[in-house]
Write a protein that holds these residues in place. Structure first.
Motif, PDB file in Angstrom:
ATOM      1  N   GLU A  29      90.337  28.967  19.146  1.00 20.39           N
ATOM      2  CA  GLU A  29      90.631  27.574  19.488  1.00 20.39           C
ATOM      3  C   GLU A  29      92.132  27.293  19.515  1.00 20.39           C
ATOM      4  OE1 GLU A  29      88.738  28.396  16.887  1.00 20.39           O
ATOM      5  OE2 GLU A  29      86.683  27.855  17.415  1.00 20.39           O
ATOM      6  N   ARG A  32      92.014  23.691  24.344  1.00 16.12           N
ATOM      7  CA  ARG A  32      90.687  23.332  24.850  1.00 16.12           C
ATOM      8  C   ARG A  32      90.833  22.342  25.987  1.00 16.12           C
ATOM      9  NH1 ARG A  32      87.423  19.449  20.901  1.00 16.12           N
ATOM     10  NH2 ARG A  32      86.765  18.616  22.921  1.00 16.12           N
ATOM     11  N   TYR A  47      87.202  26.735  25.426  1.00 11.52           N
ATOM     12  CA  TYR A  47      88.292  27.036  24.506  1.00 11.52           C
ATOM     13  C   TYR A  47      88.996  28.316  24.954  1.00 11.52           C
ATOM     14  CZ  TYR A  47      86.181  23.743  21.209  1.00 11.52           C
ATOM     15  OH  TYR A  47      85.669  22.621  20.618  1.00 11.52           O
ATOM     16  N   ALA A 157      94.264  22.754  19.999  1.00  9.52           N
ATOM     17  CA  ALA A 157      93.043  23.036  19.240  1.00  9.52           C
ATOM     18  C   ALA A 157      93.408  23.460  17.820  1.00  9.52           C
ATOM     19  CB  ALA A 157      92.212  24.109  19.947  1.00  9.52           C
TER      20      ALA A 157
END
Length: 206
Positions: A29, A32, A47, A157
């Motif tokens: 992550e 995203r 992601y 993220a």
């Protein structure tokens, strides 16, 4: 010894920074898809990480695919990979050096000055790793911001925040480890030992 306590705190913070950097490096992550205005939150999400990308559908099912071609990777991925891996290497070297120089260890016990210098060198390595992690993550964040101008909507993220946290921990921990001991702890005492007080003339007679 107060300085020993500072060293232990710095070591623990640096260890936490290393753990956070390792976790962030291998998390997926990093960025995203940014939701558009009016979109339902139940839509599919995509992601992107440093080593693979994942898609999550409305049911929560996650499907990940590793990057198979190095040639077709973007420049930001190459830079982020190199920066984070070098950051981890510097942090490990710094922690190894620091372990030999901590006051609570028996290494180099006969040379207090050498122990302090080893800990300071380890602190410099750890602070360098923190600066590298901070600059790498910030540069990657800047590429995400610039992507908005190219019509690609992404947002930060969780891995980026973990990486920033690790960088701060490394900087603070390295700074604590780099604190020098007082000068009188590095030099042998100059006060004469085992010397009897000299009697003044005439006081030796009864």
């Amino acid at each position: 010894m107060a300085n020993s306590g500072i060293q232990i705190i710095g070591y623990v913070l640096a260890l936490g920074g290393l753990a956070a950097s390792i976790a962030a490096t291998f998390m997926v992550e990093w960025k995203r898809d940014a939701p558009k205005e009016g979109e339902n939150n139940s839509r599919n999400y995509h992601y992107s990480g440093l080593w693979e990308s994942c898609s999550v559908d409305r049911t929560g099912t996650r499907c990940c695919e590793p990057y198979t071609s190095i040639i077709h990777l973007t420049i930001e991925l190459h830079v982020a990979r190199a920066g984070m891996l070098l950051n981890i290497l510097l942090s490990i070297c710094g922690l190894l050096l620091t372990t030999f120089g901590l006051k609570c260890t028996k290494c180099l016990d006969g040379n207090r000055l050498a122990k302090n210098r080893v800990v300071m060198a380890g602190g410099i390595f750890i602070m360098s790793s923190g600066l590298l992690s901070l600059s790498t993550t910030s540069w990657y964040a800047n590429t995400i911001v610039q992507s908005f101008d190219q019509g690609k909507r992404y947002e930060f993220a969780s891995a980026m925040f973990v990486s920033w946290t690790g960088a701060v921990l490394a900087l603070v921990g390295g700074a604590f480890l780099g604190i020098r001991c007082p000068a009188n702890s590095e030099r042998p005492s100059l006060r004469p030992q085992n010397l009897q007080p000299v009697s003044k003339s005439g006081t030796d007679y009864v």
